[in-house]
Design an enzyme around this catalytic site. Structure first.
Site, PDB file in Angstrom:
ATOM      1  NE  ARG A  42      -4.048  -1.969   1.919  1.00  0.00           N
ATOM      2  CZ  ARG A  42      -5.075  -1.899   2.963  1.00  0.00           C
ATOM      3  NH1 ARG A  42      -5.236  -1.302   3.789  1.00  0.00           N
ATOM      4  NH2 ARG A  42      -5.866  -3.020   2.638  1.00  0.00           N
ATOM      5  CG  ASP A 151     -12.787   9.380   9.174  1.00  0.00           C
ATOM      6  OD1 ASP A 151     -13.501   8.517   9.399  1.00  0.00           O
ATOM      7  OD2 ASP A 151     -12.051   9.168   8.711  1.00  0.00           O
TER       8      ASP A 151
HETATM    9  C1  LIG Z   1     -14.804   1.136   8.548  1.00  0.00           C
HETATM   10  S1  LIG Z   1     -14.949   2.981   8.725  1.00  0.00           S
HETATM   11  C2  LIG Z   1     -16.481   3.058   9.668  1.00  0.00           C
HETATM   12  C3  LIG Z   1     -17.530   4.045   9.084  1.00  0.00           C
HETATM   13  C4  LIG Z   1     -18.846   4.039   9.870  1.00  0.00           C
HETATM   14  N1  LIG Z   1     -18.833   4.519  11.229  1.00  0.00           N
HETATM   15  C5  LIG Z   1     -19.330   2.807   9.783  1.00  0.00           C
HETATM   16  O1  LIG Z   1     -19.675   1.841  10.721  1.00  0.00           O
HETATM   17  O2  LIG Z   1     -20.350   2.173   8.628  1.00  0.00           O
HETATM   18  C6  LIG Z   1     -13.685   3.558   9.606  1.00  0.00           C
HETATM   19  C7  LIG Z   1     -13.272   4.874   9.917  1.00  0.00           C
HETATM   20  O3  LIG Z   1     -12.606   5.136  11.063  1.00  0.00           O
HETATM   21  C8  LIG Z   1     -11.746   6.203  10.492  1.00  0.00           C
HETATM   22  N2  LIG Z   1     -10.544   6.259  11.722  1.00  0.00           N
HETATM   23  C9  LIG Z   1      -9.635   5.280  11.681  1.00  0.00           C
HETATM   24  N3  LIG Z   1      -8.881   5.809  12.750  1.00  0.00           N
HETATM   25  C10 LIG Z   1      -9.344   6.932  12.984  1.00  0.00           C
HETATM   26  C11 LIG Z   1      -8.648   7.984  14.097  1.00  0.00           C
HETATM   27  N4  LIG Z   1      -7.597   7.826  14.746  1.00  0.00           N
HETATM   28  N5  LIG Z   1      -9.691   9.241  14.341  1.00  0.00           N
HETATM   29  C12 LIG Z   1     -10.698   9.526  13.532  1.00  0.00           C
HETATM   30  N6  LIG Z   1     -11.289   8.235  12.529  1.00  0.00           N
HETATM   31  C13 LIG Z   1     -10.580   7.313  12.443  1.00  0.00           C
HETATM   32  C14 LIG Z   1     -11.295   5.805   9.171  1.00  0.00           C
HETATM   33  O4  LIG Z   1     -10.614   6.729   8.447  1.00  0.00           O
HETATM   34  C15 LIG Z   1     -12.638   5.282   8.737  1.00  0.00           C
HETATM   35  O5  LIG Z   1     -13.022   6.189   7.729  1.00  0.00           O
END
Ligand SMILES: C[S@@+](CC[C@H](N)C(=O)[O-])C[C@H]1O[C@@H](n2cnc3c(N)ncnc32)[C@H](O)[C@@H]1O
Length: 289
Positions: A42, A151
């Site tokens: 990646r 996010d």
């Molecule tokens: C799988 S998505 C979940 C989206 C939504 N909550 C759902 O359940 O459909 C996980 C999200 O968490 C965000 N994320 C990961 N680490 C994070 C952090 N330290 N702070 C804020 N967001 C974070 C990622 O960028 C991603 O968009």
């Protein structure tokens, strides 16, 4: 640097550890030991984009270069998953509408103000879904209502703000919901209606850092679904502490269906709704360290 058969540099164990620990310290995402090749694959495009020939140079770039901040965000982008869609986990959403919203309506009847936070909102589908449910309930007409999505990824937040989606985002959306809450833009493209968009705001926030002012109000309910799964225990506990502080006493926390607070926090109470289990910040008491 070891030449890989593609001619691209291979990540050695030391470089993997440095990059993994750096990513973890920044955003709490734990890249497992068996994911060295995934990480390497990646991040290759990033080395190419920057004209770097090995991962050690890339690590030093992330730590010391003047352009390190945007590059760090791009690297996190490459390592995270943003999978999401409208009306995800309908059982929980139904319990929220049928059983949590009536409680919040009663609790906040005097202030007529409601705040819901989608923490880790990805491209916005969850935040808009919550706004649709609030609208559909008919309980908060004339109230001061806001759904806030946050996010760590600015790229997904840009998509969220645009509010335009294709078939994958709509895979669990019924024809009825589609006609009620979306405007058709083309054969495979819709936009969230303006009255729903007006209820939603988005802001950048790294859940591993104290709040940087993306939204200052106390929340009545927080959805933090499918985010904790990417963190290890200390990182999960940091996020839960932050959410606890942000929730109003008596406010609700909704996690993803594969997530729970066992061995993570005893500070939230488990609430047995008819349709689902959710968590709540108790009315009394504070966070126990
Ligand atoms: C799988 S998505 C979940 C989206 C939504 N909550 C759902 O359940 O459909 C996980 C999200 O968490 C965000 N994320 C990961 N680490 C994070 C952090 N330290 N702070 C804020 N967001 C974070 C990622 O960028 C991603 O968009």
């Amino acid at each position: 640097m070891m030449p890989f058969d593609t001619g691209r540099p291979e990540m050695n164990v030391e470089e993997f550890r440095l990059l993994r620990d750096f990513v973890y310290a920044y955003c709490g995402i734990l890249v497992r030991d068996d994911m060295k090749y995934v990480m390497q694959r990646r991040l290759w495009p990033r080395l190419e984009a920057l004209g770097l020939t090995d991962f050690g140079s890339y690590y030093r770039y992330l730590r010391f270069d003047a352009q390190r901040r945007p590059e760090l965000e791009t690297a996190i982008e490459a390592l995270t998953t943003h999978e999401t869609y409208f009306f995800r986990e309908p059982r929980q959403l139904k319990a929220f509408s049928d059983e949590v919203l009536p409680v919040l309506e009663r609790r906040n009847a005097r202030t007529r103000r409601l705040r819901v936070w989608s923490a880790g909102c990805s491209s916005g589908e969850e935040a808009y879904t919550l706004a649709m449910l609030l609208k559909e309930s008919g309980r908060f007409e004339g109230w001061d209502v806001e759904v806030h999505g946050s996010d760590i990824s600015r790229r997904v937040l840009a998509v969220a703000r645009q509010g335009e989606y294709g078939p994958s985002a709509l895979r669990a959306t019924s024809a009825d919901q589609l006609s009620r809450y979306f405007v058709q833009l083309g054969p495979n493209r819709v936009r969230v209606r303006d009255d729903i968009r007006a209820l939603v705001s988005f802001g950048h926030h790294n859940l591993q850092e104290p709040e940087q002012g993306s939204c200052s109000s106390r929340m009545d309910a927080v959805f933090c679904r499918n985010v904790l799964i990417y963190f290890d225990t200390p990182a999960r506990q940091r996020v839960l502490r932050l959410i606890y502080e942000k929730l109003t006493p008596g406010g609700y926390l909704m996690l993803g269906h594969s997530e729970n607070l066992i061995n993570l926090s005893a500070d939230f109470e488990l609430v047995h709704l008819r349709g689902d289990l959710v968590y709540r910040r108790p009315e009394l008491g504070g966070w126990s360290p």
